[in-house]
Design a protein around this motif. Structure first.
Motif, PDB file in Angstrom:
ATOM      1  N   ALA A  70       0.829  -1.208   0.000  1.00 33.48           N
ATOM      2  CA  ALA A  70       0.000   0.000   0.000  1.00 33.48           C
ATOM      3  C   ALA A  70       0.862   1.257   0.000  1.00 33.48           C
ATOM      4  N   ALA A  71       1.961   1.234   0.762  1.00 31.37           N
ATOM      5  CA  ALA A  71       2.863   2.388   0.798  1.00 31.37           C
ATOM      6  C   ALA A  71       3.529   2.592  -0.554  1.00 31.37           C
ATOM      7  N   LYS A  72       3.858   1.482  -1.207  1.00 36.71           N
ATOM      8  CA  LYS A  72       4.468   1.549  -2.540  1.00 36.71           C
ATOM      9  C   LYS A  72       3.500   2.182  -3.539  1.00 36.71           C
ATOM     10  N   THR A  73       2.246   1.769  -3.485  1.00 36.02           N
ATOM     11  CA  THR A  73       1.231   2.355  -4.370  1.00 36.02           C
ATOM     12  C   THR A  73       1.087   3.846  -4.113  1.00 36.02           C
ATOM     13  N   MET A  74       1.056   4.226  -2.848  1.00 35.74           N
ATOM     14  CA  MET A  74       0.929   5.637  -2.493  1.00 35.74           C
ATOM     15  C   MET A  74       2.121   6.442  -3.009  1.00 35.74           C
ATOM     16  N   PHE A  75       3.324   5.899  -2.851  1.00 34.11           N
ATOM     17  CA  PHE A  75       4.540   6.576  -3.320  1.00 34.11           C
ATOM     18  C   PHE A  75       4.513   6.736  -4.833  1.00 34.11           C
ATOM     19  N   VAL A  76       4.192   5.667  -5.551  1.00 35.42           N
ATOM     20  CA  VAL A  76       4.156   5.710  -7.018  1.00 35.42           C
ATOM     21  C   VAL A  76       3.104   6.713  -7.500  1.00 35.42           C
ATOM     22  N   ASP A  77       1.936   6.711  -6.866  1.00 29.74           N
ATOM     23  CA  ASP A  77       0.887   7.665  -7.234  1.00 29.74           C
ATOM     24  C   ASP A  77       1.353   9.095  -6.985  1.00 29.74           C
ATOM     25  N   THR A  78       2.080   9.292  -5.887  1.00 36.16           N
ATOM     26  CA  THR A  78       2.593  10.624  -5.563  1.00 36.16           C
ATOM     27  C   THR A  78       3.602  11.090  -6.606  1.00 36.16           C
ATOM     28  N   LYS A  80       3.847  10.127  -9.673  1.00 32.73           N
ATOM     29  CA  LYS A  80       3.118  10.387 -10.929  1.00 32.73           C
ATOM     30  C   LYS A  80       2.462  11.760 -10.876  1.00 32.73           C
ATOM     31  N   TRP A  81       1.831  12.065  -9.738  1.00 31.93           N
ATOM     32  CA  TRP A  81       1.205  13.377  -9.579  1.00 31.93           C
ATOM     33  C   TRP A  81       2.243  14.491  -9.618  1.00 31.93           C
ATOM     34  N   ARG A  82       3.385  14.298  -8.952  1.00 32.64           N
ATOM     35  CA  ARG A  82       4.429  15.331  -8.930  1.00 32.64           C
ATOM     36  C   ARG A  82       4.897  15.652 -10.352  1.00 32.64           C
ATOM     37  N   LYS A  83       5.043  14.620 -11.159  1.00 32.56           N
ATOM     38  CA  LYS A  83       5.499  14.828 -12.533  1.00 32.56           C
ATOM     39  C   LYS A  83       4.448  15.582 -13.338  1.00 32.56           C
ATOM     40  N   GLU A  84       3.181  15.178 -13.186  1.00 29.97           N
ATOM     41  CA  GLU A  84       2.098  15.831 -13.933  1.00 29.97           C
ATOM     42  C   GLU A  84       1.891  17.266 -13.478  1.00 29.97           C
ATOM     43  N   PHE A  85       2.020  17.515 -12.179  1.00 28.09           N
ATOM     44  CA  PHE A  85       1.801  18.856 -11.631  1.00 28.09           C
ATOM     45  C   PHE A  85       3.021  19.746 -11.846  1.00 28.09           C
ATOM     46  N   GLY A  86       4.170  19.127 -12.113  1.00 30.97           N
ATOM     47  CA  GLY A  86       5.401  19.889 -12.302  1.00 30.97           C
ATOM     48  C   GLY A  86       5.951  20.436 -10.999  1.00 30.97           C
ATOM     49  N   THR A  87       5.815  19.667  -9.931  1.00 27.04           N
ATOM     50  CA  THR A  87       6.139  20.146  -8.592  1.00 27.04           C
ATOM     51  C   THR A  87       7.585  20.589  -8.434  1.00 27.04           C
ATOM     52  N   ASP A  88       8.529  19.785  -8.923  1.00 30.74           N
ATOM     53  CA  ASP A  88       9.943  20.103  -8.718  1.00 30.74           C
ATOM     54  C   ASP A  88      10.328  21.438  -9.348  1.00 30.74           C
ATOM     55  N   GLU A  89       9.814  21.706 -10.526  1.00 29.37           N
ATOM     56  CA  GLU A  89      10.109  22.988 -11.180  1.00 29.37           C
ATOM     57  C   GLU A  89       9.281  24.109 -10.568  1.00 29.37           C
ATOM     58  N   LEU A  90       8.056  23.794 -10.180  1.00 28.64           N
ATOM     59  CA  LEU A  90       7.158  24.805  -9.615  1.00 28.64           C
ATOM     60  C   LEU A  90       7.763  25.471  -8.382  1.00 28.64           C
ATOM     61  N   VAL A  91       8.313  24.679  -7.475  1.00 26.13           N
ATOM     62  CA  VAL A  91       8.831  25.246  -6.233  1.00 26.13           C
ATOM     63  C   VAL A  91      10.006  26.182  -6.492  1.00 26.13           C
ATOM     64  N   ARG A  92      10.711  25.964  -7.592  1.00 26.82           N
ATOM     65  CA  ARG A  92      11.848  26.829  -7.924  1.00 26.82           C
ATOM     66  C   ARG A  92      11.429  28.122  -8.612  1.00 26.82           C
ATOM     67  N   THR A  93      10.301  28.096  -9.301  1.00 27.73           N
ATOM     68  CA  THR A  93       9.970  29.216 -10.187  1.00 27.73           C
ATOM     69  C   THR A  93       8.683  29.958  -9.840  1.00 27.73           C
ATOM     70  N   PHE A  94       7.821  29.382  -9.000  1.00 25.74           N
ATOM     71  CA  PHE A  94       6.498  29.978  -8.783  1.00 25.74           C
ATOM     72  C   PHE A  94       6.598  31.340  -8.127  1.00 25.74           C
ATOM     73  N   ASP A  95       5.885  32.293  -8.680  1.00 25.08           N
ATOM     74  CA  ASP A  95       5.826  33.654  -8.144  1.00 25.08           C
ATOM     75  C   ASP A  95       4.362  33.985  -7.894  1.00 25.08           C
ATOM     76  N   TYR A  96       4.094  34.641  -6.785  1.00 30.50           N
ATOM     77  CA  TYR A  96       2.704  34.891  -6.371  1.00 30.50           C
ATOM     78  C   TYR A  96       2.530  36.362  -5.982  1.00 30.50           C
ATOM     79  N   PRO A  97       2.702  37.270  -6.953  1.00 32.54           N
ATOM     80  CA  PRO A  97       2.646  38.695  -6.618  1.00 32.54           C
ATOM     81  C   PRO A  97       1.289  39.145  -6.105  1.00 32.54           C
ATOM     82  N   GLU A  98       0.237  38.373  -6.398  1.00 30.55           N
ATOM     83  CA  GLU A  98      -1.106  38.769  -5.946  1.00 30.55           C
ATOM     84  C   GLU A  98      -1.415  38.295  -4.532  1.00 30.55           C
ATOM     85  N   LYS A  99      -0.426  37.720  -3.847  1.00 29.05           N
ATOM     86  CA  LYS A  99      -0.666  37.128  -2.526  1.00 29.05           C
ATOM     87  C   LYS A  99      -1.362  38.090  -1.568  1.00 29.05           C
TER      88      LYS A  99
END
Length: 323
Positions: A70-78, A80-99
């Motif tokens: 079950a932990a393996k499934t959760m990790f693999v799903d995570t 997959k989501w990180r790749k689709e969401f672009g998480t690794d690049e997002l944290v480096r580049t995201f800007d939120y001037p309207e915060k």
């Protein structure tokens, strides 16, 4: 006993949990250590090499009661989501001037620490006005900001807090202010809150330390009593539902000087607590550049062998906003 270290375990903060809880770092059994190694080996066979450190794998295993499959499934799903969401690049580049403008209609922020040394995270659900917010930003950008903040909770916030506390801290103390939340407003925010909650539960396991629901409206506790029968007892024990007389109990967990004045504390950050991002992650003695920023910097240095360009990269990374 402590879980075995591996080539992935590169930590610069304490790695022993302060309380002797089953399955937590520094308090694992030989059987649990073996499951960490089993999970890591199976994920390596699938080609994974990131986030295979012992602390991360233990969080996934605890979230699934040490069921390796079950932990393996959760990790693999995570992943997959990180790749689709672009998480690794997002944290480096995201800007939120309207915060600052968004926070007028949905304040959600990290602010200092509780008495255990954990980051305090605050949301004012009663302030939510999605119609007004969507004139300023989009639901997609709000979720991107949420994910960026989760990444920054993992690094640099929790490592800095762990260094300052001298013990491993993996969770945060969450305060959700329900003042102003009524039946009529629930449906309009349900979709966003559901998405946000799903991201938290599915992809960032074992990050909740304590949850204080304050200014809970009449009848809320009764409704929760029905729901909690379906929740894990470990999760239920982390949740505290408090009405308008919440201050005494909340101050037992959060020092007055760390709690914003509007919640009964004494903190009044210059420019407002909501936008200050105050905490050990901003204190030179405890803060270190997050590894995701260093990785980006290293990549750029490899590409740019000119020392002048290397210095420019380092300066740009250091100037990136931390929240």
């Amino acid at each position: 006993m402590a879980a075995p270290s591996s080539k992935y375990d590169d930590y610069d903060f304490p790695t022993t949990a302060p309380e002797s809880q089953p399955g937590h770092p520094g308090h694992t059994t030989p059987e649990q250590d073996a499951k960490v190694e089993q999970l890591r080996g199976e994920l390596e066979q699938l080609g994974y090499s990131d986030r295979l450190d012992t602390l991360s794998l233990l969080r996934f295993l605890r979230a699934r009661k040490f069921d390796v499959a079950a932990a393996k499934t959760m990790f693999v799903d995570t992943e997959k989501w990180r790749k689709e969401f672009g998480t690794d690049e997002l944290v480096r580049t995201f800007d939120y001037p309207e915060k600052a403008d968004v926070f007028k209609y949905y304040p959600q922020y990290y602010h200092k620490t509780d008495k255990d040394g954990r980051p305090v995270y605050i949301e004012k659900l009663g302030k939510i006005d999605l119609n007004a917010m969507y004139k300023i930003t989009t639901a997609e950008r709000m979720l991107q900001n949420l994910v960026t903040e989760y990444e920054k909770l993992s690094d640099p916030r929790l490592p800095a807090c762990s260094r300052k506390a001298g013990k491993l801290l993996e969770t945060c103390c969450t305060i959700m202010d329900l003042k102003g939340v009524g039946i009529t407003s629930i449906s309009s925010v349900y979709s966003y809150v559901k998405q946000a909650s799903a991201i938290s539960q599915n992809y960032y396991p074992e990050r909740l330390g304590k949850l204080y629901l304050i200014n809970a409206p009449w009848g809320f506790s009764g409704a929760f009593n029905v729901v909690k029968g379906f929740l894990d007892p470990v999760t239920v024990n982390k949740i505290h539902i408090l009405g308008s007389g919440y201050k005494k109990e909340l101050l037992e967990q959060v020092p007055a000087e760390n709690l914003p004045e509007e919640f009964g504390g004494t903190c009044k950050c210059a420019g407002g607590c909501e936008l200050s991002d105050e905490g050990p992650w901003q204190e030179a003695e405890w803060a270190k550049a997050p590894k995701w920023a260093a990785a980006k910097e290293d990549q750029n240095v490899i590409k740019n062998e000119d020392p002048g360009l290397e210095q420019k990269v380092e300066t740009q990374e250091a100037s990136q906003p931390t929240a």
